[in-house]
Write a protein that holds these residues in place. Structure first.
Motif, PDB file in Angstrom:
ATOM      1  N   ASN A 280       0.823  -1.211   0.000  1.00  0.00           N
ATOM      2  CA  ASN A 280       0.000   0.000   0.000  1.00  0.00           C
ATOM      3  C   ASN A 280       0.855   1.259   0.000  1.00  0.00           C
ATOM      4  O   ASN A 280       2.056   1.228   0.291  1.00  0.00           O
ATOM      5  CB  ASN A 280      -0.910   0.017   1.229  1.00  0.00           C
ATOM      6  CG  ASN A 280      -2.039  -0.999   1.124  1.00  0.00           C
ATOM      7  OD1 ASN A 280      -2.566  -1.246   0.039  1.00  0.00           O
ATOM      8  ND2 ASN A 280      -2.408  -1.601   2.250  1.00  0.00           N
ATOM      9  N   ASN A 281       0.197   2.370  -0.337  1.00  0.00           N
ATOM     10  CA  ASN A 281       0.816   3.701  -0.273  1.00  0.00           C
ATOM     11  C   ASN A 281       2.109   3.788  -1.079  1.00  0.00           C
ATOM     12  O   ASN A 281       3.127   4.292  -0.602  1.00  0.00           O
ATOM     13  CB  ASN A 281       1.080   4.089   1.186  1.00  0.00           C
ATOM     14  CG  ASN A 281      -0.187   4.114   2.014  1.00  0.00           C
ATOM     15  OD1 ASN A 281      -1.185   4.704   1.612  1.00  0.00           O
ATOM     16  ND2 ASN A 281      -0.174   3.458   3.170  1.00  0.00           N
ATOM     17  N   CYS A 282       2.042   3.286  -2.303  1.00  0.00           N
ATOM     18  CA  CYS A 282       3.201   3.335  -3.206  1.00  0.00           C
ATOM     19  C   CYS A 282       3.197   4.658  -3.973  1.00  0.00           C
ATOM     20  O   CYS A 282       2.265   4.949  -4.723  1.00  0.00           O
ATOM     21  CB  CYS A 282       3.162   2.166  -4.179  1.00  0.00           C
ATOM     22  SG  CYS A 282       3.306   0.556  -3.378  1.00  0.00           S
ATOM     23  N   ALA A 283       4.243   5.443  -3.772  1.00  0.00           N
ATOM     24  CA  ALA A 283       4.302   6.760  -4.398  1.00  0.00           C
ATOM     25  C   ALA A 283       4.574   6.663  -5.895  1.00  0.00           C
ATOM     26  O   ALA A 283       5.366   5.842  -6.347  1.00  0.00           O
ATOM     27  CB  ALA A 283       5.389   7.588  -3.728  1.00  0.00           C
ATOM     28  N   ALA A 284       3.898   7.527  -6.634  1.00  0.00           N
ATOM     29  CA  ALA A 284       4.163   7.708  -8.067  1.00  0.00           C
ATOM     30  C   ALA A 284       4.445   9.197  -8.266  1.00  0.00           C
ATOM     31  O   ALA A 284       3.554   9.978  -8.597  1.00  0.00           O
ATOM     32  CB  ALA A 284       2.970   7.258  -8.905  1.00  0.00           C
TER      33      ALA A 284
ATOM     34  N   ASP B 147       0.747  10.800  -7.500  1.00  0.00           N
ATOM     35  CA  ASP B 147      -0.350   9.866  -7.235  1.00  0.00           C
ATOM     36  C   ASP B 147       0.124   8.818  -6.231  1.00  0.00           C
ATOM     37  O   ASP B 147       1.317   8.667  -5.970  1.00  0.00           O
ATOM     38  CB  ASP B 147      -0.793   9.190  -8.536  1.00  0.00           C
ATOM     39  CG  ASP B 147      -1.288  10.188  -9.577  1.00  0.00           C
ATOM     40  OD1 ASP B 147      -1.739  11.283  -9.182  1.00  0.00           O
ATOM     41  OD2 ASP B 147      -1.224   9.866 -10.779  1.00  0.00           O
ATOM     42  N   VAL B 148      -0.838   8.101  -5.665  1.00  0.00           N
ATOM     43  CA  VAL B 148      -0.539   7.029  -4.712  1.00  0.00           C
ATOM     44  C   VAL B 148      -1.279   5.773  -5.157  1.00  0.00           C
ATOM     45  O   VAL B 148      -2.478   5.827  -5.450  1.00  0.00           O
ATOM     46  CB  VAL B 148      -0.946   7.404  -3.279  1.00  0.00           C
ATOM     47  CG1 VAL B 148      -0.620   6.267  -2.316  1.00  0.00           C
ATOM     48  CG2 VAL B 148      -0.255   8.688  -2.835  1.00  0.00           C
ATOM     49  N   LEU B 149      -0.563   4.643  -5.225  1.00  0.00           N
ATOM     50  CA  LEU B 149      -1.158   3.389  -5.689  1.00  0.00           C
ATOM     51  C   LEU B 149      -1.104   2.338  -4.587  1.00  0.00           C
ATOM     52  O   LEU B 149      -0.189   2.331  -3.762  1.00  0.00           O
ATOM     53  CB  LEU B 149      -0.427   2.871  -6.923  1.00  0.00           C
ATOM     54  CG  LEU B 149      -0.769   3.516  -8.274  1.00  0.00           C
ATOM     55  CD1 LEU B 149      -0.293   4.955  -8.355  1.00  0.00           C
ATOM     56  CD2 LEU B 149      -0.175   2.718  -9.435  1.00  0.00           C
ATOM     57  N   HIS B 150      -2.100   1.458  -4.605  1.00  0.00           N
ATOM     58  CA  HIS B 150      -2.195   0.362  -3.640  1.00  0.00           C
ATOM     59  C   HIS B 150      -2.382  -0.943  -4.415  1.00  0.00           C
ATOM     60  O   HIS B 150      -3.202  -1.018  -5.340  1.00  0.00           O
ATOM     61  CB  HIS B 150      -3.374   0.573  -2.689  1.00  0.00           C
ATOM     62  CG  HIS B 150      -3.416   1.947  -2.087  1.00  0.00           C
ATOM     63  ND1 HIS B 150      -2.706   2.296  -0.960  1.00  0.00           N
ATOM     64  CD2 HIS B 150      -4.083   3.081  -2.473  1.00  0.00           C
ATOM     65  CE1 HIS B 150      -2.935   3.570  -0.665  1.00  0.00           C
ATOM     66  NE2 HIS B 150      -3.764   4.062  -1.575  1.00  0.00           N
ATOM     67  N   PHE B 151      -1.648  -1.975  -4.011  1.00  0.00           N
ATOM     68  CA  PHE B 151      -1.663  -3.257  -4.711  1.00  0.00           C
ATOM     69  C   PHE B 151      -2.027  -4.384  -3.753  1.00  0.00           C
ATOM     70  O   PHE B 151      -1.481  -4.475  -2.660  1.00  0.00           O
ATOM     71  CB  PHE B 151      -0.293  -3.539  -5.334  1.00  0.00           C
ATOM     72  CG  PHE B 151       0.177  -2.477  -6.292  1.00  0.00           C
ATOM     73  CD1 PHE B 151      -0.083  -2.575  -7.642  1.00  0.00           C
ATOM     74  CD2 PHE B 151       0.870  -1.366  -5.822  1.00  0.00           C
ATOM     75  CE1 PHE B 151       0.338  -1.585  -8.522  1.00  0.00           C
ATOM     76  CE2 PHE B 151       1.303  -0.373  -6.690  1.00  0.00           C
ATOM     77  CZ  PHE B 151       1.033  -0.483  -8.045  1.00  0.00           C
ATOM     78  N   SER B 152      -2.940  -5.237  -4.186  1.00  0.00           N
ATOM     79  CA  SER B 152      -3.350  -6.390  -3.382  1.00  0.00           C
ATOM     80  C   SER B 152      -3.470  -7.605  -4.296  1.00  0.00           C
ATOM     81  O   SER B 152      -4.253  -7.597  -5.255  1.00  0.00           O
ATOM     82  CB  SER B 152      -4.684  -6.118  -2.688  1.00  0.00           C
ATOM     83  OG  SER B 152      -5.102  -7.222  -1.929  1.00  0.00           O
TER      84      SER B 152
ATOM     85  N   GLY C   4       0.669   9.786 -15.644  1.00  0.00           N
ATOM     86  CA  GLY C   4       0.350   8.454 -16.148  1.00  0.00           C
ATOM     87  C   GLY C   4       1.579   7.583 -16.286  1.00  0.00           C
ATOM     88  O   GLY C   4       1.558   6.388 -15.951  1.00  0.00           O
ATOM     89  N   SER C   5       2.679   8.170 -16.755  1.00  0.00           N
ATOM     90  CA  SER C   5       3.925   7.425 -16.899  1.00  0.00           C
ATOM     91  C   SER C   5       4.466   7.006 -15.537  1.00  0.00           C
ATOM     92  O   SER C   5       4.972   5.888 -15.368  1.00  0.00           O
ATOM     93  CB  SER C   5       4.970   8.278 -17.630  1.00  0.00           C
ATOM     94  OG  SER C   5       4.568   8.538 -18.958  1.00  0.00           O
ATOM     95  N   SER C   6       4.360   7.894 -14.556  1.00  0.00           N
ATOM     96  CA  SER C   6       4.825   7.571 -13.211  1.00  0.00           C
ATOM     97  C   SER C   6       3.979   6.471 -12.587  1.00  0.00           C
ATOM     98  O   SER C   6       4.504   5.573 -11.914  1.00  0.00           O
ATOM     99  CB  SER C   6       4.804   8.821 -12.331  1.00  0.00           C
ATOM    100  OG  SER C   6       5.398   8.571 -11.073  1.00  0.00           O
ATOM    101  N   ASP C   7       2.675   6.516 -12.819  1.00  0.00           N
ATOM    102  CA  ASP C   7       1.795   5.446 -12.324  1.00  0.00           C
ATOM    103  C   ASP C   7       2.207   4.093 -12.908  1.00  0.00           C
ATOM    104  O   ASP C   7       2.245   3.076 -12.205  1.00  0.00           O
ATOM    105  CB  ASP C   7       0.337   5.733 -12.703  1.00  0.00           C
ATOM    106  CG  ASP C   7      -0.247   6.933 -11.974  1.00  0.00           C
ATOM    107  OD1 ASP C   7       0.379   7.413 -11.009  1.00  0.00           O
ATOM    108  OD2 ASP C   7      -1.333   7.393 -12.369  1.00  0.00           O
TER     109      ASP C   7
END
Length: 289
Positions: free
Chosen positions: A6-10, A42-47, A109-112
């Motif tokens: 969780n809380n992965c910075a982009a 942006d901030v991404l979360h992965f599960s 978008g590229s950073s994401d």
């Protein structure tokens, strides 16, 4: 196996300068720029899932999941893992907290996409090196490899040639002029300067003040007057310029108090924020684990 990240910075990037120095026979423009990472993004979360599906669990207005660079990045990595002869990795649910504007020139978008490749390379225990992930990322866009590279960089070619560069510790005030700029439209304009003199990395490092210019800015200002308005207003505090192909405009400051003073005065018609310069991508350590 770790199943959640969780809380992965982009993080966003700013183009400290952006010169168009030529054009290839295939139509791609040759550029020179310095890309600066900043601590807003942006901030991404992965599960991880129990099946093989790759799903976006959040809605993004105007961006269908199938065309989202995040989903495309995950599928490219999944395909690359299978191509190595490994078992198909389990699927993943990806949630995106979108903080960066679309069409802002900040590389959102590229950073994401880069953060997705970094995070899933770790979660899926794929073992791809930085260089291998960059080769996957370039299939999604010219800016994606930079975010995987993970350092501020002097960038050349169509964005594929990078040299790490140390940039000053600074704060930036960024204004969102309220327009979304299609990159292809800017590069297609006949009035775009395409023959700026080639510079060396030493020219940038030796500059006492802001270096160069953004060749795309004149065209963007003509097509989208709010950009010109934001640049003109922000110039009272220093060297203000547009980042990327627009629309966001920024100005650098030596300390946070100066940035705060400028931010307090931004007219209410614009969304504005401050950000600190970063030396490294926040997820760089994932490639060392």
């Amino acid at each position: 196996m770790t199943r959640v990240l969780n809380n992965c910075a982009a993080p966003a990037k700013l183009n400290l300068f952006l010169h168009v120095v030529g054009r290839r026979a295939d139509g791609y423009h040759l550029l020179q720029s310095v890309f600066q990472l900043i601590d807003r993004g942006d901030v991404l979360h992965f599960s991880l899932r129990d099946d093989e599906a790759i799903c976006r669990s959040t809605e993004l207005a105007g961006v269908p999941a199938e065309s989202d660079l995040v989903i495309r990045a995950a599928r490219l990595l999944q395909t690359a893992i299978i191509a190595r002869g490994a078992k198909t990795p389990v699927g993943v649910d990806i949630a995106v907290e979108k903080k960066l504007p679309m069409g802002g020139g900040l590389g959102g978008g590229s950073s994401d996409a880069a953060t997705t490749l970094l995070a899933l390379n770790h979660l899926w225990q794929a073992g791809f090196s930085r260089e291998e992930l960059m080769q996957i990322g370039v299939k999604l866009g010219a800016d994606v490899p930079f975010f995987i590279f993970g350092r501020n960089a002097f960038v050349e070619g169509i964005g594929e040639a990078m040299q790490a560069v140390d940039t000053p510790s600074r704060w930036f005030v960024v204004i969102e002029p309220g327009v979304s700029v299609p990159t292809q439209q800017i590069f297609a304009e006949t009035g775009l300067t395409r023959d700026t003199k080639v510079v060396k990395i030493a020219d940038f490092l030796g500059a006492a003040t802001s270096f160069g210019k953004n060749d795309l800015q004149v065209v963007a200002e003509k097509l989208f007057p709010p950009i010109a308005d934001a640049v003109k207003w922000l110039q009272q505090f220093g060297e203000a310029r547009m980042t990327g192909s627009g629309a966001c405009v920024f100005c650098g400051f030596t300390d946070e108090r100066q940035a705060d003073a400028a931010l307090d005065q931004v007219p209410a018609q614009w969304k504005a924020w401050k950000a600190r310069a970063l030396d490294h991508h926040p997820l760089a350590q994932l490639l060392q684990s």
